[in-house]
Design a protein around this motif. Structure first.
Motif, mmCIF file in Angstrom:
data_model
loop_
_atom_site.group_PDB
_atom_site.id
_atom_site.type_symbol
_atom_site.label_atom_id
_atom_site.label_comp_id
_atom_site.label_asym_id
_atom_site.label_seq_id
_atom_site.Cartn_x
_atom_site.Cartn_y
_atom_site.Cartn_z
ATOM 1 N N GLY C 489 3.912 8.084 -13.392
ATOM 2 C CA GLY C 489 4.257 6.827 -12.971
ATOM 3 C C GLY C 489 3.237 6.375 -11.762
ATOM 4 O O GLY C 489 2.237 6.950 -11.507
ATOM 5 N N GLY C 490 4.113 5.901 -10.551
ATOM 6 C CA GLY C 490 3.130 5.629 -9.392
ATOM 7 C C GLY C 490 2.660 4.236 -9.469
ATOM 8 O O GLY C 490 2.080 3.394 -10.392
ATOM 9 N N ASP C 491 2.547 3.572 -8.203
ATOM 10 C CA ASP C 491 2.143 2.328 -8.099
ATOM 11 C C ASP C 491 0.602 2.348 -7.742
ATOM 12 O O ASP C 491 -0.032 2.757 -6.645
ATOM 13 N N HIS C 492 -0.101 2.212 -8.850
ATOM 14 C CA HIS C 492 -1.412 2.305 -8.902
ATOM 15 C C HIS C 492 -2.246 1.545 -7.839
ATOM 16 O O HIS C 492 -2.983 2.151 -6.795
ATOM 17 N N ALA C 493 -2.075 0.216 -7.977
ATOM 18 C CA ALA C 493 -2.802 -0.700 -7.102
ATOM 19 C C ALA C 493 -2.553 -0.239 -5.340
ATOM 20 O O ALA C 493 -3.351 -0.491 -4.627
ATOM 21 N N MET C 494 -1.051 -0.293 -5.352
ATOM 22 C CA MET C 494 -0.736 0.025 -3.731
ATOM 23 C C MET C 494 -1.499 1.293 -3.395
ATOM 24 O O MET C 494 -2.094 1.188 -2.108
ATOM 25 N N VAL C 495 -1.359 2.252 -4.014
ATOM 26 C CA VAL C 495 -1.826 3.590 -3.595
ATOM 27 C C VAL C 495 -3.427 3.560 -3.245
ATOM 28 O O VAL C 495 -4.089 4.042 -2.433
ATOM 29 N N GLN C 497 -5.105 0.727 -2.501
ATOM 30 C CA GLN C 497 -5.459 -0.055 -1.345
ATOM 31 C C GLN C 497 -5.147 0.930 -0.150
ATOM 32 O O GLN C 497 -5.909 0.966 0.779
ATOM 33 N N LEU C 498 -4.082 1.455 -0.189
ATOM 34 C CA LEU C 498 -3.595 2.344 1.043
ATOM 35 C C LEU C 498 -4.836 3.488 1.243
ATOM 36 O O LEU C 498 -4.999 3.759 2.372
ATOM 37 N N SER C 499 -5.153 4.135 0.153
ATOM 38 C CA SER C 499 -6.353 5.269 0.205
ATOM 39 C C SER C 499 -7.358 4.700 0.881
ATOM 40 O O SER C 499 -8.059 5.271 1.645
ATOM 41 N N ILE C 500 -7.871 3.388 0.507
ATOM 42 C CA ILE C 500 -9.262 2.836 1.027
ATOM 43 C C ILE C 500 -9.151 2.751 2.498
ATOM 44 O O ILE C 500 -9.912 3.115 3.238
ATOM 45 N N LEU C 501 -7.802 2.195 2.772
ATOM 46 C CA LEU C 501 -7.755 1.918 4.138
ATOM 47 C C LEU C 501 -7.804 3.190 5.030
ATOM 48 O O LEU C 501 -8.402 3.101 6.120
ATOM 49 N N ILE C 502 -7.264 4.212 4.450
ATOM 50 C CA ILE C 502 -6.947 5.233 5.302
ATOM 51 C C ILE C 502 -8.186 6.144 5.265
ATOM 52 O O ILE C 502 -8.871 6.559 6.647
#
Lengths: 100, 85, 619
Positions: C489-495, C497-502
């Protein structure tokens, strides 16, 4: 005819004298003489039996023994000569290098 | 029969006596000579046992060859100082 | 070409033999021999990969080498093997070409190409093997080659001891691997992968009698122990940084692209044998490794050690991915990582070649002097840090999604690692390639074409392999598993965006500190002195191992030595002494006097006569 036992007794006595010589004397050549006497005692046995059983094979054996004794005397004496050359003695009491 | 017995006894005495002297005599040359005597006695005994051929061989090989061989050996190994090694 | 897959490892093996036997005739030309044979391998590999892409899988039942039940050495070609074949033979090929330039003029060039050919042969054998025993044999061969190649400059004491260290540390893992094989064979009676997978469910519930684990959990954890050693996972990661003593090409080939992947490959290969319990261990080991290695990479000043720690960190990532069930994600990262990490290593080698130093503080401003090296290194760093659109982003993103669906703690660790990764790799990049020119880099010049061409090819791979994702890579690779893994599962879009940000944050941090120098890195060192010391000393793990070896092992060895000296030797010497004593007494019998012997004969004959007479009388 003389009983066979007489011959056997004579043979035993001669053999005993020979054995005594072999075991007690310290001269190597005398040891060889003792051996010759023992062989002769055996010969007397063979020939006596050959006579009393009327079978010639005893004499054949005796012939072989004589041959053998001659050869043995030659080799044995040659050995003692060699030992004498090397060590200057034929005293069997001093030939102890095979100890241990 | 009696003659045979006498001959046997006489030969026995010769053989045993010479054999003993072989071992007992102090001079080794004497020993060798007594040895020849003993051999000769045995040869005679063989004749008594009707083994003439053997008697001849006995005389030739023992009394002749072997004793001579012994004498040679004695001569070659004898030490000068002592009379009889 | 599936049926001829067994040829793939054979070619480099022949090259190994040829170079070993006739290398003195070729001298410098050894490299061409090795490359010629590897080219054949590469061609067969690619044809095999094409076959697998066309939907054909399988292999040959193989030959029976040891005439015993369950030992048939054959090949097993599926999507996983194809992936590894592609990565190993292609990256290996490029590194061979690079070696021509890098090793040029080295005295041991014949030995170098012989060893590296043997290495690639055993690595290729490892990935196509169809049973655990043959895998293990290749596994050990790979370890041997790694030892030989790390200690290539054996006259250097540090290289010799690094080679020993690598060998001994991985041996701990190998021992676990071997025990795992024993466990599997004891229960399954076979080591063939397909048969193992078929019968795995039978043993999922059978207890092994050790810590309440089931047979499968025990076996899979032991196998994972082997992977921990080979793939430099915590706590056996200590050998990999020291292994940088070898030639840079070796670091790239063994310690980035292929050998360290063997551990991850092993986990992927024996995936159906793992149980939820063992997956949990795998995931946490991976997470911890990724985090601590990234921290160490941040403080290292050796150009290759930074990359080495980043390799450990990446391997932790892959292990983590496999542990949380992200089979496809882990393998995708494995593929892309092979390319960009080899690229980073080779770029580092090229920089070393130009500057003749290993300390990044002595470099700087190399981008102008070595443009190809610099820009390809930028591609590699970009890919590693996980910013779109390069390959690292797509593969890392998959892992993060898989982790986020499973465990918040692990997800936090992975995120921190992602930040640190971006920071340290750009610290590395900025310090070496930008800023003021140092004295040494003023004399630097671009490396020869044999070195830059592989860089470019690898950079292309590092840049574009990520797009395989859009060609159904994941659906394709999971077909290697006997059954569909559970959906992630997992929220693809959220992750995403988060990883790009990080990642962007990490790069920005590195930019501010190491390029703009707006904030001095000394500031952090001063304020966080204890932590810094702790990390610079590699968490004192080497000290711990040395203490362990010196105190515990040496103490035990001392006891064993005493036991050996006193008891074992005592028995042996005691027996000898007994016989000496006895013979001291008995030897008096042997007077050497012939008349004594004659008397003994007389005595014996007399006794015999008496006995016979007595028997007659008594009877």
């Amino acid at each position: 005819m003389i009983p066979l036992v007489y011959y056997l007794e004579l043979s035993v006595l001669v053999f005993g004298i020979g054995l005594y010589g072999v075991l007690t004397t310290r001269n190597g050549i005398k040891v060889l003489m003792g051996i010759e006497l023992m062989l002769n005692a055996a010969n007397i046995n063979f020939v006596a039996f050959s006579r009393y059983l009327a079978d010639a094979s005893g004499q054949v054996f005796a012939t072989f023994i004589i041959t053998l004794a001659a050869a043995e005397a030659a080799v044995g004496l040659a050995l003692f000569l060699a030992i004498y050359r090397a060590r200057g003695t034929v005293d069997v009491g001093e030939l102890q290098s095979m100890r241990w | 029969m009696v003659f045979e017995m006498i001959a046997f006894l006489a030969l026995s005495v010769i053989i045993l006596g010479s054999s003993l002297m072989v071992m007992l005599s102090r001079d080794i040359v004497h020993s060798a000579l007594f040895l020849a005597g003993a051999f000769a006695g045995v040869a005679a005994l063989f004749i008594l046992l009707e083994a003439e051929f053997l008697a001849a061989i006995q005389l030739m090989v023992y009394a002749g060859a072997v004793v001579v061989l012994m004498l040679f050996a004695i001569m070659l190994t004898r030490r000068e100082k002592e009379g009889s090694p | 070409m599936l049926e001829y897959a067994w040829l793939i490892p054979l070619f480099p093996l022949v090259a190994f033999a040829v170079i070993l036997l006739f290398g003195h005739r070729f001298k410098e030309q050894c490299g061409y021999v090795a490359i010629a044979f590897l080219t054949l391998s590469l061609v067969v590999s690619l044809l095999t990969v094409v076959d697998v892409l066309g939907g054909r899988t399988g292999g040959s039942p193989g030959i029976s080498w040891i005439n015993a039940e369950g030992f048939r050495f054959g090949t097993m070609i599926d999507q996983l093997s194809a992936l590894m074949l592609f990565a190993v033979s292609l990256v290996g090929f490029l590194i061979f070409i690079y070696s021509l330039g890098y090793m040029h003029g080295d005295e041991g060039i014949q030995r170098y190409f012989a060893e590296i050919s043997l290495f690639i042969a055993s690595m290729l054998g490892l990935v196509i093997s169809n049973n655990l025993l043959f895998t293990f044999i290749c596994w050990e061969l790979v370890g041997l080659c790694s030892y030989l190649l790390i200690g290539f400059w054996y006259s250097k004491p540090s290289a010799a001891s690094a080679a020993k260290k690598a060998f001994l540390v991985t041996r701990v893992g190998d021992m676990a691997f071997l025990l795992g094989i024993f466990v599997l064979y004891a229960y399954f009676g076979t080591l063939d992968y397909n048969e193992l997978f078929e019968r795995a469910p039978e043993f999922a519930k059978v207890g092994s009698g050790i810590l309440g684990m089931s047979v499968l959990t025990l076996a899979s954890l032991l196998l994972f122990g082997g992977a921990v050693g080979k793939s430099a996972q915590f706590p056996l990661h200590v050998w990999l940084p020291d292994a940088m003593e070898g030639p840079t090409t070796v670091s790239a080939l063994i310690h980035a692209a292929t050998m360290v992947k063997a551990g991850v490959f092993l986990v992927a290969r024996t995936y159906p044998l793992f149980t939820p319990a063992s997956f949990l261990v795998v995931a946490y080991i991976g997470g911890i490794t990724a985090l601590i290695a990234a921290l160490m990479a941040l403080v290292m000043v050796d150009i290759k050690r930074v990359v080495a720690y980043s390799t450990i960190s990446s391997l932790g990532y892959m292990t983590l991915a496999l542990g949380v069930g992200g089979y496809a994600a882990g393998l995708f990262y494995l593929l892309t990582h092979s390319f960009f990490k080899a690229l980073l290593f080779l770029a580092a080698g090229s920089a070393i070649h130009g500057v003749h130093s290993m300390d990044i503080r002595e470099m700087g401003g190399l981008l102008k002097k070595m443009p190809i090296t610099g820009y390809t290194a930028l591609v590699g760093a970009w890919a590693l840090s996980g910013l779109p659109p390069l390959s690292g982003f797509w593969s890392k993103d998959e892992i993060l999604v898989a982790v986020s669906a499973r465990d918040p703690v692990l997800f936090a660790m992975a995120m921190v690692t992602a930040f640190l990764t971006a920071t340290f790799i750009f610290r590395w990049f900025f310090t070496i390639f930008t800023g003021e020119e140092s004295e040494r880099s003023a004399h630097a010049h671009e490396s020869p074409a044999t070195m830059t061409a592989p860089l470019v090819v690898l950079a292309i791979g590092a840049a574009f392999l990520g797009f395989l994702k859009f060609f159904g890579f994941e659906e394709w690779i999971v077909r290697a598993l006997p059954e569909e893994p559970m959906a992630i599962g997992g929220d693809h879009a959220m992750v995403m965006q988060l990883s790009i940000l990080i990642a962007a944050l990490g790069i920005a941090t590195a930019y501010i500190i190491y390029n703009r120098k707006a904030v001095s890195s000394e500031l952090f060192v001063r304020n966080l002195r204890p932590l810094h010391t702790f990390i610079v000393n590699k968490y004192y793990m080497d000290h711990l191992y040395i203490a362990l070896a010196e105190r515990v092992v040496a103490g035990f060895s001392y006891l064993m030595e005493r036991f050996d000296m006193l008891v074992v030797d005592g028995i042996v010497n005691g027996v000898g002494r007994l016989f000496i004593k006895v013979s001291e007494v008995v030897r008096r019998v042997q007077t050497g006097l012939v008349q004594d012997y004659a008397s003994a004969v007389l005595l014996g004959a007399s006794i015999l006569l008496i006995i016979l007479k007595l028997k007659e009388v008594l009877a």
